[in-house]
Scaffold this motif. Structure first.
Motif, PDB file in Angstrom:
ATOM      1  N   ARG A 180       0.802  -1.227   0.000  1.00  0.00           N
ATOM      2  CA  ARG A 180       0.000   0.000   0.000  1.00  0.00           C
ATOM      3  C   ARG A 180       0.832   1.273   0.000  1.00  0.00           C
ATOM      4  O   ARG A 180       0.342   2.348  -0.370  1.00  0.00           O
ATOM      5  CB  ARG A 180      -0.954  -0.002   1.207  1.00  0.00           C
ATOM      6  CG  ARG A 180      -1.941   1.157   1.135  1.00  0.00           C
ATOM      7  CD  ARG A 180      -2.905   1.201   2.284  1.00  0.00           C
ATOM      8  NE  ARG A 180      -3.577   2.495   2.348  1.00  0.00           N
ATOM      9  CZ  ARG A 180      -4.460   2.851   3.254  1.00  0.00           C
ATOM     10  NH1 ARG A 180      -4.806   1.998   4.187  1.00  0.00           N
ATOM     11  NH2 ARG A 180      -5.012   4.042   3.237  1.00  0.00           N
ATOM     12  N   ASP A 217      -7.072   1.076   7.507  1.00  0.00           N
ATOM     13  CA  ASP A 217      -7.228  -0.014   6.547  1.00  0.00           C
ATOM     14  C   ASP A 217      -8.659  -0.532   6.505  1.00  0.00           C
ATOM     15  O   ASP A 217      -8.902  -1.628   6.019  1.00  0.00           O
ATOM     16  CB  ASP A 217      -6.278  -1.174   6.896  1.00  0.00           C
ATOM     17  CG  ASP A 217      -4.823  -0.823   6.626  1.00  0.00           C
ATOM     18  OD1 ASP A 217      -4.580   0.008   5.739  1.00  0.00           O
ATOM     19  OD2 ASP A 217      -3.946  -1.370   7.316  1.00  0.00           O
ATOM     20  N   LEU A 228      -8.306  -3.404   2.106  1.00  0.00           N
ATOM     21  CA  LEU A 228      -9.193  -2.514   2.848  1.00  0.00           C
ATOM     22  C   LEU A 228     -10.322  -3.372   3.406  1.00  0.00           C
ATOM     23  O   LEU A 228     -10.960  -4.123   2.668  1.00  0.00           O
ATOM     24  CB  LEU A 228      -9.748  -1.412   1.943  1.00  0.00           C
ATOM     25  CG  LEU A 228      -8.730  -0.414   1.376  1.00  0.00           C
ATOM     26  CD1 LEU A 228      -9.432   0.626   0.516  1.00  0.00           C
ATOM     27  CD2 LEU A 228      -7.935   0.267   2.486  1.00  0.00           C
ATOM     28  N   THR A 239      -2.824  -8.583   5.745  1.00  0.00           N
ATOM     29  CA  THR A 239      -2.435  -7.590   6.737  1.00  0.00           C
ATOM     30  C   THR A 239      -1.093  -7.938   7.357  1.00  0.00           C
ATOM     31  O   THR A 239      -0.696  -9.104   7.392  1.00  0.00           O
ATOM     32  CB  THR A 239      -3.503  -7.497   7.849  1.00  0.00           C
ATOM     33  OG1 THR A 239      -3.084  -6.558   8.847  1.00  0.00           O
ATOM     34  CG2 THR A 239      -3.714  -8.858   8.513  1.00  0.00           C
TER      35      THR A 239
END
Length: 415
Positions: free
Chosen positions: A152, A168, A253, A383
């Protein structure tokens, strides 16, 4: 009144004079006297990157010496950026950010600065933020990835109000704009609707989820002539953005409940009670036609008075919300291992971390009788904030002692 933010920038190498402690990447003190800044790294050129910084003005102290002067705040920010694996310092510096107002202050302070960091390298940036008026500080270490173009940090995301998306997670139906200085062709967006269970007690066997992105709805997103992608986020599930759909790499996201990370309605108060309830109690709460009444009755049944019940509700759900702010990953923060421990046991006495794990200590740091929890960073395609507790059967008695305290109407705080 018009407000001005004066930013004084001066760069200097701080090889001997600037050492930033890194005990932990966040603060457990969620109150008006604590600092809760947000940061975002964006790679904007081959040789430099930007660090975006935001802090709510309610978190910092404004003062004045007499009634004729404006209220003034002062924030000092220091940073050191270094590469991996040899920890060579690439850049360092210090800012003083001042903000003044007479009658009405801004909601938040936003700024950004560029720092040197070469392309195709990985490293870290250590940040120290000090509220000079209150003498409170905040330390954070952020990984810099300028090697892998899928992450990101190569993309900046804004909403329709031109506000940066620091978090996020998003709200259903939210419209966003994605920009990149390095990718001007396309991204693929996968809408994933996988459900993950909440964490089991610390003494039980850990559930290891399987992260699958196959069989998901995938859409190709092309950058337009302004080097932007406009995208309407889905109502359900989360979105995994990728350069290559054949890989398991990208950035995500997440889409949690309305109002996240806060709890904004009674229905949202029931799921976190699973840590305290029996199966029958929880089933009864879920089947209730009036969630607010069911939650109130549950806490009143545990407390000796309405006042004590209100205190239990306030503290328990403030811990839930704070876990959401700190520990969100593919799960809501309260469902994670760190969320589980922080809600039931309260904030630890000491927290230390390295790049792959965190250690929480309840009690004296060097006391063998202190309770210690170790969380290890798990490889997760969605993540980097997924930390799994090293479970141990020895946690069974402390766990039930803490749960029993809550069920007997007493806030559990282990120090």
């Amino acid at each position: 009144m018009k407000q001005n933010i004066f930013i004084y920038l001066f760069f200097s190498l701080l090889l001997t004079t600037c050492t930033i402690a890194k005990p932990v990447n966040y603060s457990f003190q969620d109150n008006k006297n604590s600092l809760n800044p947000q940061f975002l790294i964006y790679h904007d050129s081959e040789t430099t990157s930007k660090l975006y910084f935001q802090i709510f003005t309610e978190d910092i102290l404004y003062s004045r010496t007499n009634v004729s002067e404006k209220f003034s705040s002062k924030i000092k920010l220091q940073f050191i950026a270094y590469n991996e694996p040899n920890n060579k310092i690439i850049d360092s510096g210090s800012f003083v950010i001042s903000n003044n107002y007479l009658k009405n202050k801004k909601l938040k302070i936003d700024t950004n600065f560029s720092f040197l960091f070469p392309n195709a390298q990985i490293g870290f940036i250590d940040i120290n933020v000090v509220d000079v008026n209150r003498n409170r500080e905040f330390n954070k270490t952020i990984k810099i990835d300028k090697l892998n173009k899928y992450n990101r940090q190569f993309y900046i995301i804004k909403d329709t109000n031109n506000q940066l998306l620091y978090d996020d997670f998003f709200f259903k139906g939210q419209f966003i704009f994605i920009q990149s200085e390095f990718n001007i062709q396309r991204l693929f967006a996968k809408n994933i609707n996988t459900s993950f269970p909440l964490s089991p007690p610390p003494f039980s066997k850990s559930y290891q989820p399987i992260f699958k992105s196959s069989n998901s709805i995938c859409k190709q997103l092309n950058f337009n002539s302004q080097n932007l992608i406009s995208y309407l986020l889905p109502n359900e599930g989360f979105v995994f953005f990728q350069l290559d759909t054949l890989s398991n790499q990208g950035f995500t996201l997440f889409n949690f409940q309305e109002g996240y990370p806060n709890l904004i309605n009674a229905d949202q108060l029931i799921p976190p009670l699973r840590y305290l309830t029996t199966k029958d109690e929880f089933a009864s709460l879920l089947s209730s036609s009036d969630s607010k009444l069911a939650v109130d009755q549950y806490w009143l049944s545990k407390a000796s008075s309405k006042e004590r019940a209100r205190n239990l509700i306030r503290i328990y759900y403030s811990r839930v919300e704070f876990a959401n702010k700190l520990f969100s990953c593919h799960l809501e923060g309260w469902k994670t291992d760190r969320g589980l421990i922080s809600i039931i046991f309260g904030p630890p006495s000491y927290v230390t971390n390295n790049r792959n794990s965190e250690t929480w200590i309840y009690g004296d740091e060097n006391n063998i009788n202190s309770l210690k929890f170790i969380f290890e960073n798990k490889i997760n395609p969605f993540t980097t904030n997924d930390f799994i507790l090293k479970r141990n059967y020895a946690y069974k008695n402390p766990w039930y002692r803490a749960v029993d305290s809550w069920r007997n109407g007493k806030v559990y705080l282990l120090k």
